[in-house]
Structures are given as structure tokens and as C-alpha cells.
Design an enzyme around this catalytic site. Structure first.
Site, PDB file in Angstrom:
ATOM      1  N   PRO A 149       0.515  -1.188  -0.049  1.00  0.00           N
ATOM      2  CA  PRO A 149      -0.090   0.161   0.232  1.00  0.00           C
ATOM      3  C   PRO A 149       1.135   1.386   0.154  1.00  0.00           C
ATOM      4  CG  PRO A 149      -0.211  -0.704   2.405  1.00  0.00           C
ATOM      5  CD  PRO A 149       1.350  -1.924   1.131  1.00  0.00           C
ATOM      6  N   LEU A 150       0.781   2.528  -0.807  1.00  0.00           N
ATOM      7  CA  LEU A 150       1.275   3.528  -1.431  1.00  0.00           C
ATOM      8  C   LEU A 150       0.989   4.395  -1.261  1.00  0.00           C
ATOM      9  CD1 LEU A 150       3.506   1.783  -3.858  1.00  0.00           C
ATOM     10  CD2 LEU A 150       4.734   2.316  -1.300  1.00  0.00           C
ATOM     11  N   THR A 151       1.166   5.473  -0.201  1.00  0.00           N
ATOM     12  CA  THR A 151       0.852   6.854  -0.367  1.00  0.00           C
ATOM     13  C   THR A 151       1.153   7.590  -2.129  1.00  0.00           C
ATOM     14  OG1 THR A 151       0.675   6.912   2.282  1.00  0.00           O
ATOM     15  CG2 THR A 151       0.427   8.612   0.837  1.00  0.00           C
TER      16      THR A 151
ATOM     17  N   CYS B 219       3.123   3.341   9.367  1.00  0.00           N
ATOM     18  CA  CYS B 219       2.983   4.964   9.255  1.00  0.00           C
ATOM     19  C   CYS B 219       3.701   5.736   9.838  1.00  0.00           C
ATOM     20  CB  CYS B 219       1.887   4.896   8.713  1.00  0.00           C
ATOM     21  SG  CYS B 219       1.056   7.115   7.669  1.00  0.00           S
TER      22      CYS B 219
ATOM     23  N   LYS C  26      -0.417  -4.157   9.231  1.00  0.00           N
ATOM     24  CA  LYS C  26       1.195  -4.202   8.797  1.00  0.00           C
ATOM     25  C   LYS C  26       2.106  -3.242   9.800  1.00  0.00           C
ATOM     26  CE  LYS C  26       3.710  -2.532   4.562  1.00  0.00           C
ATOM     27  NZ  LYS C  26       4.775  -1.004   4.660  1.00  0.00           N
TER      28      LYS C  26
ATOM     29  N   ASN D 213       8.824  -7.129   4.276  1.00  0.00           N
ATOM     30  CA  ASN D 213       8.781  -5.533   3.440  1.00  0.00           C
ATOM     31  C   ASN D 213       9.972  -4.923   3.500  1.00  0.00           C
ATOM     32  OD1 ASN D 213       7.013  -2.730   3.868  1.00  0.00           O
ATOM     33  ND2 ASN D 213       7.710  -3.467   1.758  1.00  0.00           N
ATOM     34  N   GLY D 214      10.747  -4.732   2.288  1.00  0.00           N
ATOM     35  CA  GLY D 214      12.141  -3.574   2.398  1.00  0.00           C
ATOM     36  C   GLY D 214      12.875  -3.547   1.594  1.00  0.00           C
ATOM     37  N   ASP D 215      13.320  -2.622   0.305  1.00  0.00           N
ATOM     38  CA  ASP D 215      14.738  -3.216   0.033  1.00  0.00           C
ATOM     39  C   ASP D 215      14.518  -4.221  -1.919  1.00  0.00           C
ATOM     40  OD1 ASP D 215      15.588  -0.888   0.913  1.00  0.00           O
ATOM     41  OD2 ASP D 215      16.307  -1.528   2.363  1.00  0.00           O
TER      42      ASP D 215
END
Length: 723
Positions: free
Chosen positions: A319-321, A426, A466, A564-566
């Protein structure tokens, strides 16, 4: 959908645009970033003599010398450091200063100096026509308008010919002058406001000699059959469109949420009972027994949930703002993303019926198709792939009643919803200071109450969460939180059962770290091992007398765990699966910079996309944006705005063929370089004026009123802060 075999990782690429590079075995302990140098195998086999390769400098993308514009020493700072790009600012986030979180773990650590801050009030200009066309004539033939509610008081245009001549700019010539929405679907919800309306209108001559302008492709679903608030809202291929009448009822508190009200009444009494009998004497075991004696079960128990699945063949789009809008998700699904999430919506505005947050819940019809699955993978009993879909909603809330009621309205009014994800990571200041997002990491009891309540009122829709590793660098809390989400608090799980969290995604950074350090996949692996133990513990608890009904257990007794990450390549993806032992990997920034990462995961090879192929993705985004937001002035400039946001990440991609070493690293910044052709050089430009130039290829000239400002004032993208 038929099941597929597990994704294989071929040693050599077979696609025409794939590099024939050996994929290193994931079992090796050597970091992937140090394993492969392009062409070293072919050079050795040919027996050619080459000068020693340049060493790989940390933080610097290893561009081949022939493509460098400046000398390597000029392109980097002293010590080989490159200028940092602030991805927190790029995602609309400010620096965390609420609790002095820039203070390091040491007492005498200095605060990190911020680079100018964020443009909190960006102005994108006005997107409207020169003169507004009244809705009463916007979708009708010239001589058959609908009644105007404003009557003589209406100050909008009712003369279609005058509007076409003076009220808006001339038709655009992009896409051959043909409306892409009408060309694809045979109808255009924008009606007369469409900036390609000349391609789907005609002039009809009547027997009395009058000539009438008629717009083609306006179906009843866009006019009479919908309320006034819905005219033009129904877009082809878009689902989860909530009627305006529902939003109005929510805003006026006319929607009865019986499940939530009953549960919240019980929750208030139970919380008070727990406070009175348990917290009164923390060291007294009898206090806990006293609470158990007076415990009253909630008025409703969780419904049987739809089973979900995560596996090796289901890479997940995060999910991306701002960036995770419908056109971008649609592009990623087309390229192989198997699970998608909405942009984060705030729970309270959803309950208030605010249009902006409900718009985030819309999905494309490609997102409601079943994801891939491997029947021999970690499929739980009762999983039905034919009833599964890709799209899930993510919300943020700071108190239980908001989260619980939001879960009920989402499950009631969205017919196509895989799951509801609670954002507990967030780092945005506004969200954190309100007690939502990453603030929940330090409020585990409140978070558990939220998950339990959401699970009780969401019907068959599963609930997930998340999280981040913690709030501060010196205090990781995710491992404790994961146990609580899987089993419930240690003291009360025998009474309350499991919270019912079907999946947890762990972002391998703290709130304090933001994007300043690499994701900690070692810690993610530790938590993944714990989750495996907790799932086994759930099975044991199910056999005990004290365990409540099975439907309180997440996903039939299994809680999925995602990392999640990189993640920026298929090598990263499979390394994380094989070493961290997560069920799947969620991809965020890597997908914005390189949307075809999902295609690389499916094929198991690097794909050297040409500049023309990459421009095709920009064109698709423009087309999908017009379909989602409309082909009128407002819709085109919304598309332009979000396309420019997309290009602010997309330009950071360094073509595989220009790199001296593999795999690529998204956190490495390239020195100044030129592409293999002019288009490739243009797509790599950091100048926002070039981004606007690219947008004009498909959306026509930007109107004078349109403005584009970066999200950060630090000039980190080499953009003029004045826009």
C-alpha cells in the site's frame, strides 16, 4: 483459475530482452550484492584481457565507464558518498519530531539536521474549464437537457455550442485525437466535457431544419439511472464504486452499524471490568481469576472468514501513499503483481462519508481476479482460489471504535474486498501524533482490541496488520507484537481466544529509521521463525479445553507472515523467501521505480527494458489514468499530477545494460550518465520540466494554471521548489 507449478529460477534468460546472467544459488551465505559482475564469465571464456574492474563503491550505482558524463570522482562526494534522496519526503512524510525521535540511542547524540522540510501545502493549480458546464446538459443531446435544479439561479453554461467554443480549451490531438476511453469501451462518462469529444459526437439534422449536437457513448448508467451525485462517477472497468447516497447517509449518521454498536458496548464494559479486577492488583493472581469469573462473552462472535493464501508465486504490491493509485496498481497487476492494496485511508473520514477516502477504495476489474497459487504450497484447509481476489483495503485508526466501525462499513459496502489491513507502521507525523499508524506499536493492548473488534464485525472478510520493527532504533517490539497478534495476550488468551489476525507484514525498519538504513531482514527472519512456532502453538491450543471456537483462530489456524523492505530484483525476492522463510514479500519503492519487477519474479531473470518499452509503461499509465479519472480537464490533469509523481520515482531506474555489477540496488545513486539513446537519457532526467515534457507526449500541453511542486524543499531531486 488453474493452479500453477512453483516459480522456477532458470539459470539463463531465454527472453529476447533478458541478460544471460547466471542466477546465484540462494543457499550461499555471500551477500547477493557482491556475487555477480556482468560479462565476467563471457570475458573469461573468450580469453580476452581486460583492465581490472573498478571496485564497487558503497552507495554509488556501478555505471559502466563509457556511459559516464562526469569523472567518477566528480560525481560523488568525498568518501564515495552520494547525495541522499529523501524517500520519506517523496511519500509525503515529514521528519519524526514529536518525541525527539531523531535523537540517537546514546544520551549525548546530536539531533540530525533536516534538509529544509516538506512542502506541506503544495499547490497544483486549478484543473477546471474556463467556464463551467451545467450537469443538466453535460451528458444529454443539445435539445434534450435534464431539468436544472438551480433554475434561473444557475450560473453555469447551458449552451453546449458556446461551451465547446469558449468554455474550455480545444480538443487534444494526442492518441490520434481519439478518446481512449470511447475507443476501448464504446462509451465515455465525461460526456461533453471530454477533451476528445470531437471523436464521439455528431450533428444531427432534424426534419424542421434544426441541427442538434449529440454526444455518443453515454449510457443510462451515467445519466438517468444514477442519482445526480453519481453522474459521470461510474467509470468503465472500475469496481467498488460506492453510491453518493451511501456517502450522504454516512455523513448524516443515517447508517445503522448494529454489529459495531453492540460490540463496542460490550467492549466498554469488559475494559472497565478488566481495569477494576486486573490492573488493581497486578501481582495478585486472584485478581485475574476474579476477572475470569465475571467475564461475559461478547454479543457476537467472528463469522467464518474467507481463507486467504500467500506463497512464493504471490509477490505483493505494498500500500503506497499517493503512488498506489488505481492506474499504477492496474499496471503492476498487468506485469505480474498478485496481491494489491489500496492507498491508506483514514477510518474516521470513511465513517463520515468523505468522497476522497472512499475513492481510494475503488479497484480495477483486473484486481478482482484470483491470484496464482501452488496447491502444494502453504495452502490452508478450506481455501478456495476461485473465490479469492487480489485487492485489499488498508485503513488507519487511532481508537478501537473507529477501526471497528470502519471495518463494518467497508465489508458492507465494498463487494470486492480480499481483506482489510490495519496500518500499524505509518511514520507520518500527523498520523503518529494522533495515535494511529506506528503509534500503535507502543500500544499493544489497544491494537489487540482493534483487531479483535474488526474481526468480529467484518463478516467473511479477513483482518490483517502491517507493522514496523518498533518506534525507536534501540527498542524493537515487533517480535512481542507478532505473538500478541497470533495468539492474544498471554494472560487473557484462554478467555478471549486468538485475535484472528490472518496475516502480518513486517517492514524491516523502525519509525525512527524511516528509509535512512537498509531493511533489517535478519530481524524479519527471527520473527518469521517465531510465527512458525506460534502457528504450531495455535494447533496445540485448539486441542485444549480452554481454547474457544476455531473461528477465532486466524485463517483456520495459520497466520501468514510477509516481509517488506528493499526488494528490487527477483534475486532479492527469492533470497528473502529462502533465507528469511517468509511466506511472501511485499514490494513498495522497488515497484514504483521498476514496475516490471513482478515480471522478473515470474520469469526468474533480469529484464533489460529498452527506453521505448519503458515509455510504453508511461503511456499505459496515462491511458489508465484517463479511464479512472476521466477525459475531461479535471481528469486529465489529475492523471498528469499522478503521472509526474510516478516519474519522480521512475526516473531513478538505471538500465541493467549500463551497470557493471549485478544485482542492482535501489539505494545506490548513479553519477551523472547518458543513456544508450536520447530517449533513455530523457527518462533518466532528474529535472521536473523533463517529466512534464514526457507527460505532454500523451496528455497534451499542460494548461498555464497547472503547477507541479516536489514534496521536499531540499532539491534532492534537483527540482525547483517553486514548481
Amino acid at each position: 483459475m488453474d493452479p500453477i507449478e512453483p516459480t522456477k529460477r532458470p539459470a539463463d534468460g531465454t527472453a529476447s530482452n533478458a541478460l544471460p546472467i547466471e542466477i546465484p544459488d540462494s543457499s550461499t551465505d555471500e551477500p547477493a550484492a557482491k556475487r555477480v559482475r556482468i560479462d565476467e564469465t563471457s570475458q573469461a571464456s573468450q580469453g580476452t584481457t581486460h583492465k581490472a574492474p573498478r571496485p564497487r563503491v558503497k552507495g554509488v550505482a556501478p555505471i559502466k565507464e563509457e556511459y559516464l558524463v562526469l569523472a567518477h570522482s566528480q560525481a560523488t562526494k568525498s568518501g564515495g558518498e552520494t547525495e541522499d534522496i529523501d524517500d520519506d519526503a517523496a511519500e509525503g512524510r515529514t521528519a519524526p519530531d514529536a518525541q525527539g525521535l531523531q535523537q540517537g540511542p546514546g544520551k549525548g547524540a546530536k539531533r540530525k539536521k533536516q534538509k529544509g522540510g516538506q512542502n506541506k501545502e503544495r499547490d497544483f493549480g486549478t484543473f477546471s474549464d474556463a467556464q463551467r458546464l451545467c450537469n443538466s446538459v453535460a451528458w444529454t443531446p443539445e435539445f434534450s437537457p435534464r431539468p436544472c435544479k438551480q433554475g434561473d439561479r444557475c450560473n453555469a453554461l447551458h449552451d453546449i455550442r458556446k461551451y465547446l467554443k469558449e468554455g474550455r480549451r480545444a480538443d487534444l490531438t494526442t492518441f490520434g485525437g481519439k478518446c481512449p476511453v470511447f475507443e476501448k469501451y464504446g462509451k465515455c462518462p465525461s460526456g461533453w466535457r471530454c477533451l476528445f469529444v470531437g471523436s464521439h459526437m455528431k450533428e444531427v439534422k432534424h426534419e424542421d431544419g434544426r441541427s442538434e449536437l449529440v454526444v455518443l457513448g453515454v449510457g443510462s448508467e451515467s445519466t438517468a439511472d444514477q442519482g445526480d451525485g453519481d453522474v459521470g462517477e461510474v467509470k468503465p472497468g472500475v469496481v467498488n464504486v460506492v453510491p453518493a447516497s451511501v456517502k450522504i447517509d454516512l455523513s448524516r449518521k443515517r447508517v445503522a452499524l448494529d454489529k459495531s454498536d453492540k460490540y463496542l458496548d460490550w467492549l466498554a464494559k469488559d475494559t472497565e471490568l478488566l481495569r477494576e479486577h486486573y490492573h488493581k492488583k497486578k501481582d495478585d493472581e486472584d485478581a485475574s481469576k476474579d476477572y475470569r469469573a465475571q467475564y461475559v462473552e461478547p454479543p457476537l462472535k467472528p463469522s467464518e472468514k474467507r481463507r486467504i493464501y500467500f506463497g512464493r508465486e504471490t509477490p505483493v504490491l505494498a500500500p503506497l501513499t499517493t503512488q498506489g493509485n488505481l492506474p499504477f496498481r492496474r499496471l503492476c497487476v498487468e506485469l505480474g503483481a498478485q496481491v494489491t492494496y489500496s492507498e491508506m485511508a483514514l477510518g474516521l473520514p470513511l465513517l463520515q462519508g468523505q468522497k476522497a477516502d472512499w475513492t481510494l477504495m475503488r479497484a480495477h476489474e483486473t484486481e478482482i481476479t484470483p491470484p496464482l497459487f501452488n496447491p502444494s504450497g502453504s495452502v490452508v484447509q478450506g481455501y478456495d482460489n476461485t473465490k479469492d481476489l487480489k485487492f485489499g483495503a488498508q485503513i488507519a485508526a487511532n481508537v478501537p471504535w473507529v477501526a471497528i466501525k470502519a471495518a463494518e462499513v467497508l465489508s458492507r459496502f465494498l463487494p470486492h474486498l480480499r481483506l482489510i489491513d490495519l496500518n500499524c507502521g505509518c511514520p507520518i507525523d500527523m498520523v503518529y501524533k494522533s495515535g494511529a499508524g506506528s503509534a500503535l506499536l507502543d500500544a499493544p493492548s489497544k491494537l489487540e482490541r482493534m483487531i479483535r473488534g474488526m474481526n468480529a464485525v467484518s463478516g467473511e472478510v479477513p483482518i490483517t496488520a502491517k507493522i514496523r520493527m518498533g518506534v525507536r532504533d534501540d527498542k524493537f517490539t515487533a517480535h512481542k507484537l507478532v505473538e500478541r497478534l497470533a495468539l492474544g495476550s498471554e494472560d487473557m488468551r484462554g478467555v478471549l481466544g486468538a485475535p484472528g489476525c490472518a496475516a502480518v507484514t513486517l517492514h524491516g525498519r523502525t519509525r525512527q529509521q524511516r528509509y535512512t538504513r537498509a531493511a533489517n531482514w535478519s530481524y524479519i527472519a527471527e520473527c518469521a521463525a517465531l510465527v512458525k512456532q506460534y502457528n504450531e502453538k495455535c494447533d496445540d491450543l485448539a486441542d485444549t479445553v480452554r481454547q474457544v471456537e476455531e473461528n477465532t483462530l486466524p485463517n483456520g489456524g495459520k497466520m501468514y507472515f510477509l516481509g517488506n523492505g528493499d526488494c528490487y530484483s527477483h534475486v532479492d525476492y527469492y533470497d528473502h523467501l529462502d533465507k528469511a522463510k517468509v511466506d511472501s514479500v511485499m514490494i513498495g519503492r522497488g515497484a514504483i521505480i521498476k514496475p516490471w519487477i513482478f515480471e522478473e519474479i515470474q520469469t526468474g531473470q533480469y529484464l533489460d527494458k529498452s527506453a521505448s518499452e519503458r515509455l510504453t509503461y508511461v503511456e499505459k499509465f496515462a491511458r489508465y489514468g484517463i479511464e479512472a479519472w476521466g477525459s475531461d480537464e479535471l481528469g486529465l490533469n489529475y492523471t498528469r499530477r499522478f503521472l509526474l509523481e510516478f516519474l519522480s520515482f521512475f526516473h531513478r531506474y538505471v538500465p541493467i545494460g549500463l551497470l557493471e555489477y549485478l544485482p542492482p540496488n535501489m539505494n545506490e545513486r548513479p553519477p551523472a550518465y547518458r543513456g544508450r539513446n536520447d530517449l533513455e537519457t530523457l527518462l533518466a532526467s532528474k529535472n521536473y520540466k523533463d517529466w512534464i515534457k514526457i507527460s505532454e507526449m500523451f496528455l497534451g500541453p499542460a494548461p498555464p494554471e497547472f503547477k507541479f511542486q516536489p514534496k521536499h524543499k531540499s532539491n534532492s531531486y534537483e527540482i525547483d521548489a517553486e514548481g
